[in-house]
Design a protein around this motif. Structure first.
Motif, PDB file in Angstrom:
ATOM      1  N   GLN A 295       0.822  -1.211   0.000  1.00  0.00           N
ATOM      2  CA  GLN A 295       0.000   0.000   0.000  1.00  0.00           C
ATOM      3  C   GLN A 295       0.852   1.257   0.000  1.00  0.00           C
ATOM      4  O   GLN A 295       0.630   2.178  -0.795  1.00  0.00           O
ATOM      5  N   THR A 296       1.808   1.323   0.910  1.00  0.00           N
ATOM      6  CA  THR A 296       2.623   2.537   0.993  1.00  0.00           C
ATOM      7  C   THR A 296       3.384   2.772  -0.305  1.00  0.00           C
ATOM      8  O   THR A 296       3.494   3.909  -0.774  1.00  0.00           O
ATOM      9  N   ALA A 297       3.899   1.699  -0.900  1.00  0.00           N
ATOM     10  CA  ALA A 297       4.652   1.856  -2.148  1.00  0.00           C
ATOM     11  C   ALA A 297       3.752   2.318  -3.284  1.00  0.00           C
ATOM     12  O   ALA A 297       4.103   3.242  -4.039  1.00  0.00           O
ATOM     13  N   VAL A 298       2.589   1.701  -3.427  1.00  0.00           N
ATOM     14  CA  VAL A 298       1.694   2.024  -4.538  1.00  0.00           C
ATOM     15  C   VAL A 298       1.071   3.403  -4.358  1.00  0.00           C
ATOM     16  O   VAL A 298       1.020   4.213  -5.302  1.00  0.00           O
ATOM     17  N   PHE A 299       0.590   3.716  -3.168  1.00  0.00           N
ATOM     18  CA  PHE A 299      -0.090   4.989  -2.959  1.00  0.00           C
ATOM     19  C   PHE A 299       0.861   6.173  -3.047  1.00  0.00           C
ATOM     20  O   PHE A 299       0.451   7.283  -3.372  1.00  0.00           O
ATOM     21  N   LYS A 300       2.147   5.955  -2.766  1.00  0.00           N
ATOM     22  CA  LYS A 300       3.109   7.049  -2.891  1.00  0.00           C
ATOM     23  C   LYS A 300       3.482   7.325  -4.346  1.00  0.00           C
ATOM     24  O   LYS A 300       4.217   8.265  -4.627  1.00  0.00           O
ATOM     25  N   MET A 301       2.935   6.526  -5.259  1.00  0.00           N
ATOM     26  CA  MET A 301       3.086   6.828  -6.681  1.00  0.00           C
ATOM     27  C   MET A 301       2.118   7.927  -7.114  1.00  0.00           C
ATOM     28  O   MET A 301       2.261   8.496  -8.198  1.00  0.00           O
ATOM     29  N   ILE A 302       1.127   8.233  -6.285  1.00  0.00           N
ATOM     30  CA  ILE A 302       0.141   9.262  -6.618  1.00  0.00           C
ATOM     31  C   ILE A 302       0.793  10.633  -6.499  1.00  0.00           C
ATOM     32  O   ILE A 302       1.364  10.965  -5.454  1.00  0.00           O
ATOM     33  N   PRO A 303       0.749  11.454  -7.541  1.00  0.00           N
ATOM     34  CA  PRO A 303       1.331  12.795  -7.465  1.00  0.00           C
ATOM     35  C   PRO A 303       0.753  13.583  -6.283  1.00  0.00           C
ATOM     36  O   PRO A 303      -0.462  13.652  -6.110  1.00  0.00           O
ATOM     37  N   GLY A 304       1.630  14.141  -5.476  1.00  0.00           N
ATOM     38  CA  GLY A 304       1.219  14.864  -4.281  1.00  0.00           C
ATOM     39  C   GLY A 304       1.283  14.018  -3.028  1.00  0.00           C
ATOM     40  O   GLY A 304       1.258  14.548  -1.918  1.00  0.00           O
ATOM     41  N   LEU A 305       1.360  12.700  -3.190  1.00  0.00           N
ATOM     42  CA  LEU A 305       1.433  11.802  -2.027  1.00  0.00           C
ATOM     43  C   LEU A 305       2.775  11.077  -1.957  1.00  0.00           C
ATOM     44  O   LEU A 305       2.910  10.084  -1.228  1.00  0.00           O
ATOM     45  N   GLU A 306       3.767  11.579  -2.660  1.00  0.00           N
ATOM     46  CA  GLU A 306       5.074  10.914  -2.681  1.00  0.00           C
ATOM     47  C   GLU A 306       5.684  10.809  -1.282  1.00  0.00           C
ATOM     48  O   GLU A 306       6.413   9.864  -0.990  1.00  0.00           O
ATOM     49  N   ASN A 307       5.383  11.791  -0.423  1.00  0.00           N
ATOM     50  CA  ASN A 307       5.922  11.788   0.941  1.00  0.00           C
ATOM     51  C   ASN A 307       4.813  11.637   1.985  1.00  0.00           C
ATOM     52  O   ASN A 307       4.957  12.073   3.125  1.00  0.00           O
ATOM     53  N   ALA A 308       3.720  11.014   1.567  1.00  0.00           N
ATOM     54  CA  ALA A 308       2.560  10.889   2.459  1.00  0.00           C
ATOM     55  C   ALA A 308       2.881  10.046   3.686  1.00  0.00           C
ATOM     56  O   ALA A 308       3.598   9.049   3.614  1.00  0.00           O
TER      57      ALA A 308
END
Length: 442
Positions: A295-308
């Protein structure tokens, strides 16, 4: 006066307790949390919201769930009162600060002179007395087995997924922007209730590839992955076609990127505020069964969530329900044991609002019976009446699956010789329902 016992302090159980107590019937509320926990709950509070923080559309003129809001409020519903008290900006939706909401429901129930509390797990079906089982989708194993033994039903269950929650301060606002779809809302705050993260076509395709390849939660032997369509994991949606998400929770319509107004995003991920402070946001429609690392790897691919940073990752849990069309009568009583009623998601309704509404009806019906009266269900052309009609005989038992309220459950509107547009037709449904529900309340 005899007491009404209610098992489960979720949305349905809390509403049932409130309605019966307000009718002057003494209530004993049994809740196993926090001594016995579940996968999804974090607290011992009543009416804890474990998935979304939204009660969905609040439009009571052209939307079935908005109509259900109206009916619950007209009936003095505690859940709807507390939802409005702790409302958050969410465009046309009724979203709430989940912790403040459940804390307020808990406070009101504990302060009611007609409600007492008996904490702990109920493991067997009660033999006598007046009872409502409102244990929801996470009914304890022992009680679920007791229900199965009584009803003879096979494992009637599907799987429900939970969306992740992100710390707002970790969202890159040089990429994301604030806007509700089509600027919906009466105030500027409502019109900017969502954070939007845009994707190009290349970013979307890479995201889909990663989503499909990610490690998922495996089911135990003998379990089948049946999902409720209104709460599908995003990876299940992606498996149905690469464009499915772009026409679902990631649709880019009705949004303009304030950082680059001339460029139309290929897809957009939306985040909705999850608490009053605005420090937490949930990723809308992103229920998932991916394992935590994936989850953390895939969701951090979303622009704006790279450092979520994530306050909670998504997950999946078993959601148990009974075959209500064969097991319950139109007063929500178990046919084989009429002293027991069922309410909430375990009856085969889906959603916070629907669960609360069935709790409201069960509480009122049980209170009436204890007082020597008989309360019929609301007319089928009301939202509550349409739901209870569906689960207690209107649905096909062989294919019965959990259902949200929708106008397809209502008796058709007479077009009176002419064709109605969809908006006019929905308005006719709600006008008819409000008249019928007001009369039923009287």
């Amino acid at each position: 006066m005899e007491k009404l016992h209610i098992i489960g302090g979720g949305m349905a159980g809390s509403e049932a307790a409130w309605q019966a107590a307000e009718a002057g019937v003494p209530v004993v509320l049994h809740e196993m949390r926090p001594s016995v926990g579940t996968f999804a709950h974090r607290t011992g509070d009543f009416a804890e919201m474990v998935c979304s923080n939204s009660f969905r559309s609040d439009d009571d003129e052209r939307n079935a769930v908005g109509l259900l809001h109206w009916e619950m409020q007209a009936a003095g519903g505690l859940i709807m009162e507390m939802a409005r008290r702790h409302r958050l900006p969410a465009g046309g939706a009724l979203a709430v600060d989940r912790d403040a909401f459940s804390a307020s429901v808990t406070e009101r129930l504990r302060a009611h002179p007609m409600i007492s509390f008996d904490p702990g797990e109920i493991r067997a079906l009660p033999e006598d007395g007046h009872w409502i089982i409102a244990t929801g989708p996470l009914t304890s194993g022992a009680l679920a087995e007791a229900i199965r033994a009584e009803t003879g039903a096979d494992s009637l269950a599907f799987f429900d997924a939970i969306a992740p929650i992100v710390y707002a301060e970790s969202v890159d606002m040089s990429v994301a922007w604030r806007q509700s779809r089509y600027d919906k809302g009466e105030t500027e705050e409502e019109q900017k209730a969502y954070l939007n993260c845009p994707m190009t076509r290349e970013q979307y395709e890479a995201f889909i590839d990663a989503l499909l390849a990610a490690e998922k939660t495996e089911f135990h032997e003998g379990e089948t992955a049946g999902y409720f369509d209104g709460c599908l994991p995003i990876e299940v949606m992606a498996e149905r076609g690469r464009e499915t998400l772009r026409f679902g929770p990631m649709k880019p319509v009705g949004l303009t990127n304030e950082h680059d107004p001339e460029t139309k995003a290929y897809a957009v991920v939306q985040l909705r505020r999850d608490n009053a402070l605005g420090t937490l946001y949930n990723i809308v429609g992103f229920q998932t069964k991916m394992k935590y690392g994936a989850q953390t790897a895939v969701f951090k691919m979303i622009p704006g969530l790279e450092n979520a940073s994530f306050a909670r990752l998504g997950g999946i849990h078993r959601n148990t329900f009974i075959n209500s069309p064969t097991l319950l009568d139109d007063r929500m009583r178990l046919k084989s044991r009429p002293n027991i009623r069922f309410a909430g998601q375990i009856t085969g309704v889906e959603g916070y609002v629907e669960s609360s509404a069935m709790g409201l009806l069960a509480g009122r019906m049980a209170a009436a019976e204890i007082k020597g009266q008989d309360l019929p269900p609301p007319p089928a052309d009301t939202a509550m009446g349409a739901l209870i009609t569906h689960i207690t005989g209107g649905a096909e038992a062989k294919t019965f699956q959990p259902m949200n309220v929708n106008f397809g459950l209502f008796p058709p509107i007479d077009a009176k010789g002419g064709r109605r547009g969809r908006k006019d037709r929905y308005k006719a449904y709600t006008d008819r329902a409000k008249d019928a529900f007001t009369e039923w309340l009287g």
